[in-house]
Design an enzyme around this catalytic site. Structure first.
Site, short mmCIF file in Angstrom:
data_model
loop_
_atom_site.label_atom_id
_atom_site.label_comp_id
_atom_site.label_asym_id
_atom_site.label_seq_id
_atom_site.Cartn_x
_atom_site.Cartn_y
_atom_site.Cartn_z
CD GLU A 1 -2.91 -1.11 0.12
OE1 GLU A 1 -3.10 -0.02 -0.45
OE2 GLU A 1 -3.52 -2.15 -0.19
CB CYS A 10 -0.73 7.31 0.89
SG CYS A 10 -1.94 6.19 1.63
#
Length: 483
Positions: free
Chosen positions: A213, A251
């Site tokens: 991720e 993110c």
């Protein structure tokens, strides 16, 4: 920090626990998930304190993005776990009659979860929810860059969860490197693409499957809005997706914004007004904005503004205070596209706005760059929506809001290309930490003689037809029994 010998001994104990089968039962999985809920509810104030100490997060932000997310996800898994664990019938073609098939989800074994610092509680425990739900043993490596949260996890998890099946190993980069040298059945990593490459390289040694991720420059397409009410809501959601999530250190947060040139000044004015409503005239005094994690990240962000052409593009904000690790919410208009602020992931409270002649150009602009973790598009134009869906690629795509897709357990969350691969949340977390094993059950009668030598033309024609016409399967089956 554990010595290598102590670490290997701990991992050996976890493997023995997995081999014993104790983590496979529904009862064990549910008991651990309920214990995780107890940990969150009974330590809420300690978590608030740790998050404020590491990142300056307000309790409301901390609950919204960390504790609340985890409680929601855990309850979702508890309510669906029995269904997920049940064998799934595999419909077989008639040619296989009377064979039966099913798919069983089985745990992978011993998994490693490496968390990031920006959401240090949720990014450590959210993957763990999936690992537990799937019946694995696990090691959690919190981020040393959020030391208060790492210490909390290391001291609290053993008090609530099964210590023979789940361990927290905290420490710095050297500990992370030692962990990566071990053999795992799965590695789940959340962090930067740079470290993601290190994780993937280490996993190659044992052919360990990985979920990465990562991040990337998540663009936002901002179309014009004929309805002023929609416009005001859209501007608030832009602010929420840029500055309200860990001061831009997310993110999945907005990295830059694309808008038509004729609409840019109106949008900037609206952003300024809403920023003042959110954080007051002096954002440095606000208790609603998180601080930069440490001096290293602060200096990285301040370096993005050192280019004279970049500084000249600032239309709002730009003040910095290294002692308080504070960077004012900053808006830039058309910084150079080859500057670091437009080629590197920002991961902070700086918002470049890039103007275009027409909003359709945003598709080509996005496609000329690496695939992002998320694309956000604010528009009521259905034709543009269809084009964005069909002509761009990203981990997720959200229309008329930001970050909300991350909170939805019914949808997979993950990246594509350089923004990562693999997915989790809800059932997708369960699947990420499971192996779907095919199970075929076949009686000894009837036996299909046409599948064996000696070969002849009849057997060739029989096999050809069998593969081509499944609905003829039973007829062919009995024709081929004795030939």
């Amino acid at each position: 920090m554990e010595a290598k010998e102590g670490m290997e001994e701990s991992l050996a104990g976890l493997r023995e626990t997995f081999k014993s089968g104790r983590t496979r039962s529904l009862a064990w999985r549910k008991s651990q998930l309920r214990a995780l809920l107890d940990l969150l509810r009974e330590n809420e104030e300690r978590i608030f304190k740790a998050l404020h100490q590491d990142l300056g997060k307000h309790p409301v932000e901390a609950f919204r993005d960390e504790i609340g997310v985890l409680e929601k996800s855990t309850n979702f898994c508890l309510s669906h776990l029995e269904e997920w664990m049940a064998p799934k019938k595999g419909p077989l073609p008639l040619l296989f009659f009377p064979t039966k098939g099913e798919v069983l989800s089985e745990p992978l074994g011993l998994v490693l979860i490496i968390a990031s610092w920006n959401f240090p509680i949720s990014l450590a425990l959210d993957p763990l929810i999936g690992a537990i739900s799937a019946g694995n043993t696990a090691v959690v490596k919190p981020s040393e860059l959020a030391p208060a949260c790492s210490s909390f996890l290391a001291s609290s998890i053993p008090l609530y969860l099964d210590t023979k099946a789940i361990k927290v190993i905290d420490g710095g980069q050297d500990v992370g490197e030692k962990l990566l040298q071990q053999k795992w059945d799965k590695i789940f990593f959340t962090g930067s693409p740079r470290v993601g490459r290190v994780v993937m390289s280490a996993a190659v040694k044992h052919l360990t499957p990985v979920t990465l991720e990562l991040g990337g420059k998540c663009p936002t397409i901002f179309d014009s809005f004929p309805d002023s009410r929609d416009l005001k809501v859209a501007v608030k959601r832009i602010l929420g997706g840029k500055w309200c999530a860990c001061s831009g250190q997310a993110c999945v947060g907005i990295d830059y914004l694309l808008v038509e040139e004729k609409f840019a000044s109106t949008l900037i004015d609206l952003l300024k007004k809403e920023l003042e409503k959110f954080y007051g005239e002096n954002p440095k005094e606000s208790n609603s904005i998180s601080r930069i994690i440490n001096k290293q990240q602060f200096r990285r962000l301040s370096d993005l503004l050192k280019d004279p052409l970049v500084r000249a593009s600032i239309v709002h904000g730009g003040s910095l205070d290294e002692d308080k690790l504070f960077i004012e919410p900053t808006i830039l208009l058309n910084p150079p596209l080859d500057a670091a602020i437009m080629t590197e992931e920002i991961f902070g409270p700086l918002l470049p706005i890039i103007t275009l002649n027409n909003i359709e150009e945003s598709i080509e602009f996005i496609n000329s760059r690496p695939k992002p973790l998320a694309i956000y598009a604010f528009t009521t134009n259905e034709t543009l929506k269809r084009r964005i869906i069909s002509e761009t690629s990203s981990g997720s795509l959200t229309f008329n809001d930001t970050i909300l897709q991350y909170l939805c357990d019914a949808l997979p969350f993950g990246g594509v290309g350089q923004s990562g691969f693999g997915r989790y949340h809800g059932k997708y977390s369960f699947d990420t930490f499971s192996h779907e094993k095919a199970v075929l059950r076949r009686p000894f009668f009837p036996e299909l003689e046409a599948r064996y030598p000696p070969w002849n033309d009849f057997k060739m024609n029989f096999i050809r037809l069998a593969y081509s016409f499944h609905y003829l399967g039973i007829i062919l089956l009995f024709l081929g029994l004795k030939r």
